[in-house]
Design a protein around this motif. Structure first.
Motif, PDB file in Angstrom:
ATOM      1  N   LEU A 171       0.822  -1.218   0.000  1.00  0.00           N
ATOM      2  CA  LEU A 171       0.000   0.000   0.000  1.00  0.00           C
ATOM      3  C   LEU A 171       0.851   1.260   0.000  1.00  0.00           C
ATOM      4  O   LEU A 171       0.426   2.301  -0.523  1.00  0.00           O
ATOM      5  CB  LEU A 171      -0.930  -0.002   1.212  1.00  0.00           C
ATOM      6  CG  LEU A 171      -2.092  -0.993   1.165  1.00  0.00           C
ATOM      7  CD1 LEU A 171      -2.705  -1.187   2.540  1.00  0.00           C
ATOM      8  CD2 LEU A 171      -3.147  -0.530   0.160  1.00  0.00           C
ATOM      9  N   LEU A 172       2.041   1.187   0.580  1.00  0.00           N
ATOM     10  CA  LEU A 172       2.928   2.352   0.619  1.00  0.00           C
ATOM     11  C   LEU A 172       3.363   2.801  -0.774  1.00  0.00           C
ATOM     12  O   LEU A 172       3.825   3.936  -0.947  1.00  0.00           O
ATOM     13  CB  LEU A 172       4.163   2.039   1.466  1.00  0.00           C
ATOM     14  CG  LEU A 172       3.966   2.092   2.988  1.00  0.00           C
ATOM     15  CD1 LEU A 172       5.157   1.486   3.699  1.00  0.00           C
ATOM     16  CD2 LEU A 172       3.734   3.529   3.447  1.00  0.00           C
ATOM     17  N   LYS A 173       3.228   1.951  -1.760  1.00  0.00           N
ATOM     18  CA  LYS A 173       3.625   2.313  -3.123  1.00  0.00           C
ATOM     19  C   LYS A 173       2.647   3.310  -3.743  1.00  0.00           C
ATOM     20  O   LYS A 173       3.003   4.008  -4.702  1.00  0.00           O
ATOM     21  CB  LYS A 173       3.700   1.066  -4.002  1.00  0.00           C
ATOM     22  CG  LYS A 173       4.773   0.073  -3.592  1.00  0.00           C
ATOM     23  CD  LYS A 173       4.771  -1.141  -4.508  1.00  0.00           C
ATOM     24  CE  LYS A 173       5.824  -2.153  -4.104  1.00  0.00           C
ATOM     25  NZ  LYS A 173       5.809  -3.345  -4.991  1.00  0.00           N
ATOM     26  N   ASP A 176      -1.036   8.532  -2.374  1.00  0.00           N
ATOM     27  CA  ASP A 176      -1.643   9.372  -1.342  1.00  0.00           C
ATOM     28  C   ASP A 176      -2.665   8.575  -0.534  1.00  0.00           C
ATOM     29  O   ASP A 176      -2.961   7.414  -0.826  1.00  0.00           O
ATOM     30  CB  ASP A 176      -2.306  10.608  -1.964  1.00  0.00           C
ATOM     31  CG  ASP A 176      -3.273  10.253  -3.089  1.00  0.00           C
ATOM     32  OD1 ASP A 176      -4.053   9.288  -2.909  1.00  0.00           O
ATOM     33  OD2 ASP A 176      -3.240  10.912  -4.141  1.00  0.00           O
ATOM     34  N   GLU A 177      -3.219   9.235   0.492  1.00  0.00           N
ATOM     35  CA  GLU A 177      -4.147   8.558   1.399  1.00  0.00           C
ATOM     36  C   GLU A 177      -5.398   8.077   0.682  1.00  0.00           C
ATOM     37  O   GLU A 177      -5.899   6.975   0.952  1.00  0.00           O
ATOM     38  CB  GLU A 177      -4.536   9.504   2.549  1.00  0.00           C
ATOM     39  CG  GLU A 177      -5.514   8.868   3.528  1.00  0.00           C
ATOM     40  CD  GLU A 177      -5.816   9.765   4.724  1.00  0.00           C
ATOM     41  OE1 GLU A 177      -6.659   9.377   5.552  1.00  0.00           O
ATOM     42  OE2 GLU A 177      -5.209  10.857   4.820  1.00  0.00           O
ATOM     43  N   ALA A 178      -5.926   8.887  -0.238  1.00  0.00           N
ATOM     44  CA  ALA A 178      -7.152   8.502  -0.937  1.00  0.00           C
ATOM     45  C   ALA A 178      -6.951   7.200  -1.709  1.00  0.00           C
ATOM     46  O   ALA A 178      -7.796   6.293  -1.657  1.00  0.00           O
ATOM     47  CB  ALA A 178      -7.595   9.623  -1.881  1.00  0.00           C
ATOM     48  N   ALA A 179      -5.836   7.113  -2.421  1.00  0.00           N
ATOM     49  CA  ALA A 179      -5.549   5.904  -3.198  1.00  0.00           C
ATOM     50  C   ALA A 179      -5.315   4.713  -2.281  1.00  0.00           C
ATOM     51  O   ALA A 179      -5.782   3.595  -2.552  1.00  0.00           O
ATOM     52  CB  ALA A 179      -4.338   6.136  -4.094  1.00  0.00           C
ATOM     53  N   TYR A 200      -2.596  -6.496  -7.487  1.00  0.00           N
ATOM     54  CA  TYR A 200      -3.650  -5.497  -7.631  1.00  0.00           C
ATOM     55  C   TYR A 200      -3.075  -4.087  -7.599  1.00  0.00           C
ATOM     56  O   TYR A 200      -3.419  -3.227  -8.431  1.00  0.00           O
ATOM     57  CB  TYR A 200      -4.668  -5.686  -6.502  1.00  0.00           C
ATOM     58  CG  TYR A 200      -5.662  -4.572  -6.335  1.00  0.00           C
ATOM     59  CD1 TYR A 200      -6.561  -4.238  -7.351  1.00  0.00           C
ATOM     60  CD2 TYR A 200      -5.714  -3.846  -5.148  1.00  0.00           C
ATOM     61  CE1 TYR A 200      -7.477  -3.213  -7.184  1.00  0.00           C
ATOM     62  CE2 TYR A 200      -6.625  -2.823  -4.967  1.00  0.00           C
ATOM     63  CZ  TYR A 200      -7.505  -2.504  -5.991  1.00  0.00           C
ATOM     64  OH  TYR A 200      -8.396  -1.481  -5.833  1.00  0.00           O
ATOM     65  N   ILE A 201      -2.163  -3.827  -6.673  1.00  0.00           N
ATOM     66  CA  ILE A 201      -1.571  -2.486  -6.551  1.00  0.00           C
ATOM     67  C   ILE A 201      -0.673  -2.179  -7.738  1.00  0.00           C
ATOM     68  O   ILE A 201      -0.641  -1.045  -8.232  1.00  0.00           O
ATOM     69  CB  ILE A 201      -0.833  -2.360  -5.210  1.00  0.00           C
ATOM     70  CG1 ILE A 201      -1.875  -2.269  -4.085  1.00  0.00           C
ATOM     71  CG2 ILE A 201       0.075  -1.130  -5.189  1.00  0.00           C
ATOM     72  CD1 ILE A 201      -1.327  -2.342  -2.696  1.00  0.00           C
ATOM     73  N   GLU A 202       0.054  -3.174  -8.239  1.00  0.00           N
ATOM     74  CA  GLU A 202       0.862  -2.962  -9.446  1.00  0.00           C
ATOM     75  C   GLU A 202      -0.024  -2.600 -10.625  1.00  0.00           C
ATOM     76  O   GLU A 202       0.342  -1.756 -11.454  1.00  0.00           O
ATOM     77  CB  GLU A 202       1.687  -4.207  -9.757  1.00  0.00           C
ATOM     78  CG  GLU A 202       2.830  -4.465  -8.786  1.00  0.00           C
ATOM     79  CD  GLU A 202       3.843  -3.328  -8.741  1.00  0.00           C
ATOM     80  OE1 GLU A 202       4.068  -2.689  -9.797  1.00  0.00           O
ATOM     81  OE2 GLU A 202       4.393  -3.054  -7.660  1.00  0.00           O
ATOM     82  N   THR A 203      -1.208  -3.217 -10.696  1.00  0.00           N
ATOM     83  CA  THR A 203      -2.166  -2.888 -11.769  1.00  0.00           C
ATOM     84  C   THR A 203      -2.648  -1.451 -11.635  1.00  0.00           C
ATOM     85  O   THR A 203      -2.745  -0.715 -12.622  1.00  0.00           O
ATOM     86  CB  THR A 203      -3.371  -3.848 -11.716  1.00  0.00           C
ATOM     87  OG1 THR A 203      -2.908  -5.189 -11.879  1.00  0.00           O
ATOM     88  CG2 THR A 203      -4.370  -3.523 -12.820  1.00  0.00           C
ATOM     89  N   LEU A 204      -2.946  -1.029 -10.396  1.00  0.00           N
ATOM     90  CA  LEU A 204      -3.375   0.358 -10.162  1.00  0.00           C
ATOM     91  C   LEU A 204      -2.295   1.345 -10.578  1.00  0.00           C
ATOM     92  O   LEU A 204      -2.584   2.372 -11.207  1.00  0.00           O
ATOM     93  CB  LEU A 204      -3.713   0.559  -8.681  1.00  0.00           C
ATOM     94  CG  LEU A 204      -4.942  -0.147  -8.121  1.00  0.00           C
ATOM     95  CD1 LEU A 204      -5.087   0.155  -6.633  1.00  0.00           C
ATOM     96  CD2 LEU A 204      -6.201   0.270  -8.867  1.00  0.00           C
ATOM     97  N   LEU A 205      -1.062   1.042 -10.239  1.00  0.00           N
ATOM     98  CA  LEU A 205       0.043   1.936 -10.583  1.00  0.00           C
ATOM     99  C   LEU A 205       0.233   2.021 -12.092  1.00  0.00           C
ATOM    100  O   LEU A 205       0.519   3.096 -12.632  1.00  0.00           O
ATOM    101  CB  LEU A 205       1.331   1.455  -9.912  1.00  0.00           C
ATOM    102  CG  LEU A 205       1.371   1.588  -8.383  1.00  0.00           C
ATOM    103  CD1 LEU A 205       2.586   0.865  -7.813  1.00  0.00           C
ATOM    104  CD2 LEU A 205       1.387   3.052  -7.968  1.00  0.00           C
ATOM    105  N   GLN A 208      -2.457   4.298 -13.488  1.00  0.00           N
ATOM    106  CA  GLN A 208      -2.162   5.710 -13.203  1.00  0.00           C
ATOM    107  C   GLN A 208      -1.099   6.246 -14.142  1.00  0.00           C
ATOM    108  O   GLN A 208      -1.166   7.391 -14.594  1.00  0.00           O
ATOM    109  CB  GLN A 208      -1.712   5.861 -11.751  1.00  0.00           C
ATOM    110  CG  GLN A 208      -2.816   5.651 -10.739  1.00  0.00           C
ATOM    111  CD  GLN A 208      -2.320   5.753  -9.307  1.00  0.00           C
ATOM    112  OE1 GLN A 208      -1.137   5.963  -9.067  1.00  0.00           O
ATOM    113  NE2 GLN A 208      -3.213   5.577  -8.362  1.00  0.00           N
ATOM    114  N   LYS A 209      -0.119   5.411 -14.451  1.00  0.00           N
ATOM    115  CA  LYS A 209       0.952   5.831 -15.348  1.00  0.00           C
ATOM    116  C   LYS A 209       0.421   6.089 -16.743  1.00  0.00           C
ATOM    117  O   LYS A 209       0.819   7.042 -17.422  1.00  0.00           O
ATOM    118  CB  LYS A 209       2.039   4.757 -15.391  1.00  0.00           C
ATOM    119  CG  LYS A 209       3.300   5.189 -16.111  1.00  0.00           C
ATOM    120  CD  LYS A 209       4.378   4.139 -15.982  1.00  0.00           C
ATOM    121  CE  LYS A 209       5.658   4.590 -16.693  1.00  0.00           C
ATOM    122  NZ  LYS A 209       6.738   3.573 -16.583  1.00  0.00           N
ATOM    123  N   MET A 210      -0.515   5.236 -17.189  1.00  0.00           N
ATOM    124  CA  MET A 210      -1.106   5.400 -18.525  1.00  0.00           C
ATOM    125  C   MET A 210      -1.968   6.655 -18.611  1.00  0.00           C
ATOM    126  O   MET A 210      -2.042   7.307 -19.640  1.00  0.00           O
ATOM    127  CB  MET A 210      -1.952   4.175 -18.874  1.00  0.00           C
ATOM    128  CG  MET A 210      -1.137   2.914 -19.115  1.00  0.00           C
ATOM    129  SD  MET A 210      -2.171   1.459 -19.381  1.00  0.00           S
ATOM    130  CE  MET A 210      -3.051   1.949 -20.868  1.00  0.00           C
TER     131      MET A 210
END
Length: 273
Positions: A171-173, A176-179, A200-205, A208-210
């Motif tokens: 989660l630290l990756k 911000d707090e909302a994410a 799941y978090i790698e997918t979110l990141l 966001q990059k895209m």
């Protein structure tokens, strides 16, 4: 750390009202159901392991380890409890309390991290020194402390759902707090394992990059662009092309006409209008 006179431990039956809690106790929560279960076990089987205390003055003792056992005995109405009395300093007591609790699997990751942080802050020692005293690799200790960067809202959800340390590190990756809060809610709702949460978090990141907007270059001075065009025309002329360029100021805009011959050496048949 070399502990002083720890070989002189003694077991006594001490009054519970003479035993004070340890201010360095890393455990901050005592679940009522868990205490009731422990009390029932003690009522049936007796107290299998004495608590550990240190002398804190005439007729006073400070807990080193065993606050849950003390609380459970008080629930049963006991007035005394078997205790091992250790001869140790306050700093040694703090370290022993933390070590004893770190070895228990039911101590949540944030209580562990907060206990380590208090130990470092109160005694003014480095992470490296704390790791050595606690028998931890420095990287392990640093990873535990990093969890305290998570917002309280995220920490609370992790506590309530029994998430692991590696859930928190994933989660630290997030930025911000909302994410982080949105992600931990999904992780809890879907009961994700550590591996699933990390994916799941790698997918979110990656998403966001895209979605990251392309930064547009805005120039308020048109002369920059005109100079660029002039340089391009000059470069073509220097290369032997009979290029012609005419610029006219039309008030609200500049009209620019450039004629470039298709073949080297060929000259335009007429001037630009």
């Amino acid at each position: 750390m070399a502990f002083a006179n720890l070989g002189k431990d003694r077991v006594r039956s001490l009054p519970l009202n003479q035993i004070m809690v340890n201010p360095a106790q890393p455990r901050t929560r005592f679940e009522e159901d868990s205490l009731q279960q422990l009390a029932q076990s003690i009522a049936v089987n007796g107290l299998l392991q004495p608590v550990t205390v240190r002398e804190a003055g005439p007729g006073k003792y400070q807990l080193v380890a065993g606050e849950r056992r003390c609380r459970a005995c008080l629930l049963l109405g006991h007035t005394h409890i078997p205790a091992i009395v250790k001869s140790c300093t306050m700093q040694e007591s703090a370290v022993l309390a933390l070590i004893e609790n770190l070895q228990r699997q039911d101590l949540d990751v944030f209580d562990q991290a907060e206990g380590i942080s208090r130990l470092i802050g109160y005694w003014g020692i480095t992470q490296e020194e704390a790791a050595s005293k606690l028998g931890l690799a420095q990287s392990t200790l640093a990873n535990k402390l990093r969890l305290l960067r998570l917002p309280a809202s995220v920490q609370e959800l992790m506590r309530q759902n029994g998430l692991a340390e590696r859930h928190g590190r994933a989660l630290l990756k997030l930025p911000d707090e909302a994410a982080q809060l949105a992600a931990v809610k999904t992780i809890c709702k879907k009961s994700m394992t550590v591996s699933q949460a990390e994916q799941y978090i790698e997918t979110l990141l990656a998403r966001q990059k895209m979605k990251k907007p392309t930064r547009l270059f805005i120039c308020k001075d048109i002369r920059l662009f005109m100079n660029t065009i002039d340089k391009a025309v000059k470069t073509m002329a220097d290369a032997g092309l009979a290029v012609q360029s005419v610029r006219e100021d039309q008030g609200e805009f500049i009209e620019l006409t450039i004629r470039i011959p298709k073949e080297p050496g060929q000259r335009p048949t007429a001037k630009p209008a």
